[in-house]
Design a protein around this motif. Sequence first.
Motif, short mmCIF file in Angstrom:
data_model
loop_
_atom_site.label_atom_id
_atom_site.label_comp_id
_atom_site.label_asym_id
_atom_site.label_seq_id
_atom_site.Cartn_x
_atom_site.Cartn_y
_atom_site.Cartn_z
N CYS A 78 0.84 -1.20 0.00
CA CYS A 78 0.00 0.00 0.00
C CYS A 78 0.87 1.25 0.00
N PHE A 79 0.32 2.35 -0.52
CA PHE A 79 0.99 3.65 -0.55
C PHE A 79 -0.13 4.69 -0.67
N ASP A 80 -0.05 5.94 -0.40
CA ASP A 80 1.03 6.66 0.24
C ASP A 80 0.45 7.14 1.57
N GLY A 81 0.62 6.33 2.63
CA GLY A 81 0.05 6.67 3.93
C GLY A 81 0.57 7.97 4.48
N ARG A 82 1.86 8.21 4.30
CA ARG A 82 2.45 9.45 4.82
C ARG A 82 1.82 10.68 4.16
N GLY A 83 1.74 10.63 2.83
CA GLY A 83 1.16 11.76 2.11
C GLY A 83 -0.29 11.99 2.47
N LEU A 84 -1.01 10.88 2.69
CA LEU A 84 -2.42 10.98 3.03
C LEU A 84 -2.60 11.72 4.34
N MET A 85 -1.78 11.40 5.33
CA MET A 85 -1.91 12.06 6.63
C MET A 85 -1.37 13.48 6.60
N ALA A 86 -0.33 13.71 5.78
CA ALA A 86 0.25 15.05 5.69
C ALA A 86 -0.61 15.99 4.87
#
Length: 609
Positions: free
Chosen positions: A73-81
């Motif tokens: 899966c991707f992009d968890g960081r971008g989703l939260m940021a």
Amino acid sequence: MPNAFNFSASPFDCLNSQEQKLVRDSVDIAYFKEGEIILDVGSAPTHLFILIKGFVRQFENGEEVALYGPDDCFDGRGLMAGKVSSQFIASEEVVTYQLAKAAVKELISDNATFGALLFADLSKKLNALAERRSQYEINSLSLAQVSQAFLREVHFVDANTNLFEVVRIFSENRTNNVLVRDDSKGEKRLGIFTITNLQRAILAKIPLESTPVGPLSNYKLICVQASDHLYEALAVMIRHSVHRVIVMDKGNAIGTLEQVDLLSFIANSSSLVVQKILQAKTLGDLKVPAEQITKLISLLHRNGTKVGMIARLVQELNSKLFERAWSLIASPDLQKNSCLFVMGSEGRGEQILKTDQDNGLILSNDYQNLEEAASACDRFSEALLQFGFPECPGKIMVNNPEWRMSEADFINTTKHWLLEPTPDSLMNLAIFLDSHPITGNADLLFAIKKALFNLVTDNQFLLARFASAIESFSSETGWWNRLLTLGGEGHENRINLKKAGIFSIVHGVRALALENHIWANSTAERMNELVRLNKFPKDLSEDVIESLHLLMELRLMSGLSELETDKEVSGEIDISRLSTLERDLLKDSLSVVKRFKQFLRQHFHLEFA
């Protein structure tokens, strides 16, 4: 509302039934053509992508940094940021789930493990993984502290207590030792008097009723702290060849930890291994405990013991094995006038399964019986071969005269390695820097290392040449292809973790340690000292060591599997056998290796090396 969503893949395998229902109710399917940009830098993502089919490449500043395949899966960081910092491009036709941002935020809020596994850093991911395994590890060597084991009550006596009274305490309390308080020399000392000391007194016909216990006691106590892990206590017992340690808490003795109680708590057979090593009368007697060390490794790994802890215990056990073998081979005069040492991963305390022999022998300058030394070294190398330690292809062994020299010759040789940095010299220098004394006169090795460090100056060209070996196994082109393009015809599913990352970490830290005259041997200890000296950023150091241990663990898992199927340990892993979480952690670890190598390139100016 797809029903085929794979909840066995990380991080979704930690969700309960209600959370799984939330995913099913919030997920959709999307399709992207080959070459299509799925997410671009600066865009505001609205979904988490979970791949069903195809591969997606992640680029940062035009450089590929990751490749995602099915179940990734991707992009968890971008989703939260709220903003994407990388570019994600379909490398072929892609079919993917799209999980709505609101659902992802709810899962993170309700399930801390899911959040950690989704977008936390490597250290937190590994901690989350450990938390998920905690029900299997609660009694394991890696988690239990000394205070959790059974501690025997301590019985104190004054130094002027007579031996007859001590015998009475032994009998009434069913104990085999007392702690002795002595302040007769102007300072408060604490010693121990055991049943063994009593036996010696009786054999010497010392009158029990008139002899005080103080002068017959041992005041060099071997202690551990109540907060220490049990593996540390076991390592101390093995190193000092004792069956008990005194447990201290805030400067006070609160109990004794007997080896039998420690081992009954962790339920392993290491005490039998040590006993068999110490009781061996012949080299043949040592073959059984040598084999049992490998069985112990498998047991500890199954019990969830962390790989760093296993490595430390193995180092202590192997040291006892080597020490006993040498004592059966070498004459007392040779033992007194030499120092047997190990190098490589064995010297760093990072070897687990048996690998090539890496050892040497330093002789006192005035030792003359060189034929005896050569014969003993030949027998020692042959013994280790029988114990399951293969010969070193480079002949870095005591039976090679180039690794069996006097102290003066070793000092001159190491000076040559340092001042004439040919590839072979630098390799030998790197190997020797990890040297660790096993038995004999350790001052000989200390003197050589001291002379070597005294020669290390701020010669940046030399240090750069030394550090440049991190590029020896460079395979950054196609890293992620090899890691994730699995199952297809013609794809190589195996990867050598030493070449992929372990060597770069170990040697990079070794180069920094050489530059800063750090005496520690293990990679973790060297890194801790670098951080203490403000020579390396703390955050990156934690990720580097976590990555090293993750790579070591994956390598150990593969090696144990090969041994169980009667295969030779290859040092490689079959990526297709990894779980999605393990592949995710491997990707993160290799990314850390890449960051670390970039730090080294900049620090040592390797573009000029």
